[in-house]
Scaffold this motif. Structure first.
Motif, PDB file in Angstrom:
ATOM      1  N   ILE A  93      -9.782  31.422  49.525  1.00  0.00           N
ATOM      2  CA  ILE A  93     -10.543  32.116  50.578  1.00  0.00           C
ATOM      3  C   ILE A  93     -11.886  32.538  49.975  1.00  0.00           C
ATOM      4  O   ILE A  93     -11.947  33.003  48.829  1.00  0.00           O
ATOM      5  CB  ILE A  93      -9.775  33.368  51.088  1.00  0.00           C
ATOM      6  N   ARG A 101      -6.911  40.281  55.543  1.00  0.00           N
ATOM      7  CA  ARG A 101      -5.664  39.761  56.110  1.00  0.00           C
ATOM      8  C   ARG A 101      -5.782  38.305  56.571  1.00  0.00           C
ATOM      9  O   ARG A 101      -4.903  37.811  57.279  1.00  0.00           O
ATOM     10  CB  ARG A 101      -5.151  40.638  57.274  1.00  0.00           C
ATOM     11  N   GLY A 103      -5.730  35.748  54.507  1.00  0.00           N
ATOM     12  CA  GLY A 103      -4.695  35.075  53.712  1.00  0.00           C
ATOM     13  C   GLY A 103      -3.333  35.243  54.355  1.00  0.00           C
ATOM     14  O   GLY A 103      -2.553  34.283  54.461  1.00  0.00           O
TER      15      GLY A 103
HETATM   16  C1  LIG Z   1      -5.156  35.199  47.147  1.00  0.00           C
HETATM   17  C2  LIG Z   1      -5.942  35.006  48.444  1.00  0.00           C
HETATM   18  C3  LIG Z   1      -5.668  33.608  49.009  1.00  0.00           C
HETATM   19  C4  LIG Z   1      -5.437  36.045  49.450  1.00  0.00           C
HETATM   20  O1  LIG Z   1      -6.191  35.944  50.644  1.00  0.00           O
HETATM   21  P1  LIG Z   1      -6.811  37.277  51.302  1.00  0.00           P
HETATM   22  O2  LIG Z   1      -7.371  36.891  52.641  1.00  0.00           O
HETATM   23  O3  LIG Z   1      -7.698  37.945  50.341  1.00  0.00           O
HETATM   24  O4  LIG Z   1      -5.440  38.104  51.485  1.00  0.00           O
HETATM   25  P2  LIG Z   1      -5.098  39.333  52.429  1.00  0.00           P
HETATM   26  O5  LIG Z   1      -6.320  39.999  52.919  1.00  0.00           O
HETATM   27  O6  LIG Z   1      -4.091  38.878  53.441  1.00  0.00           O
HETATM   28  O7  LIG Z   1      -4.353  40.263  51.384  1.00  0.00           O
HETATM   29  C5  LIG Z   1      -5.109  40.944  50.391  1.00  0.00           C
HETATM   30  C6  LIG Z   1      -4.332  40.925  49.135  1.00  0.00           C
HETATM   31  O8  LIG Z   1      -4.506  39.684  48.473  1.00  0.00           O
HETATM   32  C7  LIG Z   1      -4.572  39.924  47.085  1.00  0.00           C
HETATM   33  N1  LIG Z   1      -5.822  39.452  46.524  1.00  0.00           N
HETATM   34  C8  LIG Z   1      -5.823  38.547  45.535  1.00  0.00           C
HETATM   35  N2  LIG Z   1      -7.047  38.298  45.133  1.00  0.00           N
HETATM   36  C9  LIG Z   1      -7.885  39.047  45.896  1.00  0.00           C
HETATM   37  C10 LIG Z   1      -9.279  39.212  45.904  1.00  0.00           C
HETATM   38  N3  LIG Z   1     -10.070  38.558  45.045  1.00  0.00           N
HETATM   39  N4  LIG Z   1      -9.822  40.059  46.802  1.00  0.00           N
HETATM   40  C11 LIG Z   1      -9.013  40.726  47.652  1.00  0.00           C
HETATM   41  N5  LIG Z   1      -7.673  40.614  47.673  1.00  0.00           N
HETATM   42  C12 LIG Z   1      -7.107  39.772  46.790  1.00  0.00           C
HETATM   43  C13 LIG Z   1      -4.362  41.389  46.849  1.00  0.00           C
HETATM   44  O9  LIG Z   1      -2.965  41.578  46.676  1.00  0.00           O
HETATM   45  C14 LIG Z   1      -4.787  41.980  48.149  1.00  0.00           C
HETATM   46  O10 LIG Z   1      -4.098  43.156  48.393  1.00  0.00           O
HETATM   47  P3  LIG Z   1      -4.794  44.571  48.035  1.00  0.00           P
HETATM   48  O11 LIG Z   1      -5.999  44.632  48.919  1.00  0.00           O
HETATM   49  O12 LIG Z   1      -3.738  45.548  48.375  1.00  0.00           O
HETATM   50  O13 LIG Z   1      -5.146  44.493  46.587  1.00  0.00           O
HETATM   51  C15 LIG Z   1      -7.456  35.194  48.275  1.00  0.00           C
HETATM   52  O14 LIG Z   1      -7.713  36.503  47.811  1.00  0.00           O
HETATM   53  C16 LIG Z   1      -8.104  34.197  47.339  1.00  0.00           C
HETATM   54  O15 LIG Z   1      -8.561  33.134  47.764  1.00  0.00           O
HETATM   55  N6  LIG Z   1      -8.153  34.518  46.027  1.00  0.00           N
HETATM   56  C17 LIG Z   1      -8.748  33.626  45.032  1.00  0.00           C
HETATM   57  C18 LIG Z   1      -7.990  32.319  44.920  1.00  0.00           C
HETATM   58  C19 LIG Z   1      -6.538  32.533  44.611  1.00  0.00           C
HETATM   59  O16 LIG Z   1      -6.178  33.365  43.788  1.00  0.00           O
HETATM   60  N7  LIG Z   1      -5.692  31.725  45.292  1.00  0.00           N
HETATM   61  C20 LIG Z   1      -4.255  31.756  45.105  1.00  0.00           C
HETATM   62  C21 LIG Z   1      -3.905  30.882  43.986  1.00  0.00           C
HETATM   63  S1  LIG Z   1      -2.135  30.867  43.736  1.00  0.00           S
END
Ligand SMILES: CC(C)(COP(=O)(O)OP(=O)(O)OC[C@H]1O[C@@H](n2cnc3c(N)ncnc32)[C@H](O)[C@@H]1OP(=O)(O)O)[C@@H](O)C(=O)NCCC(=O)NCCS
Length: 166
Positions: A93, A101, A103
């Motif tokens: 993302i 949210r 993800g």
């Molecule tokens: C992991 C990821 C897909 C989650 O998507 P998202 O839209 O941020 O997720 P949500 O908003 O539904 O949930 C947020 C949670 O994701 C996690 N998260 C992981 N990396 C994060 C980041 N860089 N920024 C914000 N949240 C992150 C945290 O647990 C967060 O919860 P918190 O706010 O309580 O800390 C996204 O953060 C991302 O692309 N990260 C980088 C790439 C990655 O790590 N991909 C997964 C590889 S296995």
């Protein structure tokens, strides 16, 4: 709440530039995983790299669309490790849209699509160097499947394989 997101099929021919643009915005993660900012080879791999013993027809690629904006991308391999598994090879993302949210909504959609296709299990590998992602997947209901430590042949990352029973 914002309009819902849509998972839209990506193809290498049509969407390589969009995918590279997204990957560059998410260079934090790409650099953590492969050690350099995303380039054309990274995008070629995104579209073509297959798990062992499977051909390119197993791969599914989606863009996460929020209106006209591509805010994320996903690659899934169908049939790895078992015929009724979906292996999430990458979920990325845009940093500007994380923590909203998106993800969570993407994972809900993946679960629905996989169930409709008769898939039994979702799996993926998380870098142990990526604890926020580990926390994310646990919150989405994924549980520990096995440890996948670095080997002399691998890229040097320790990983944890997680699974979600549909
Ligand atoms: C992991 C990821 C897909 C989650 O998507 P998202 O839209 O941020 O997720 P949500 O908003 O539904 O949930 C947020 C949670 O994701 C996690 N998260 C992981 N990396 C994060 C980041 N860089 N920024 C914000 N949240 C992150 C945290 O647990 C967060 O919860 P918190 O706010 O309580 O800390 C996204 O953060 C991302 O692309 N990260 C980088 C790439 C990655 O790590 N991909 C997964 C590889 S296995």
């Amino acid at each position: 709440m914002k309009d819902d997101i849509i998972l839209s099929t990506l193809t290498q021919a049509e969407h390589s530039i969009d995918a590279l643009d997204l990957a560059r915005r998410a260079a934090d993660y790409v650099t953590l995983e492969v050690g350099h900012i995303p380039d054309d080879a990274y995008i070629r791999d995104f579209f073509t790299a297959t798990p062992p013993d499977l051909g390119p027809e197993c791969l599914l690629h989606f863009g996460v669309m929020e209106g006209p904006a591509m805010v994320g991308m996903i690659c899934i391999a169908e049939g790895y490790e078992y015929p009724d598994d979906w292996w999430i090879g990458l979920m990325l993302i845009d940093p500007a849209f994380r923590g909203q949210r998106i993800g969570h909504r993407v994972v809900e959609k993946i679960k629905r699509r996989a169930t409709a296709r008769g898939i039994n299990m979702l799996k993926l590998a998380v870098l142990t160097a990526n604890p926020r992602a580990l926390k994310f997947w646990h919150r989405e209901g994924f549980v520990h499947h096995r440890d996948a430590p670095a080997t002399p042949q691998s890229d040097g990352h320790d990983r944890v394989v997680l699974k979600y029973q549909l």
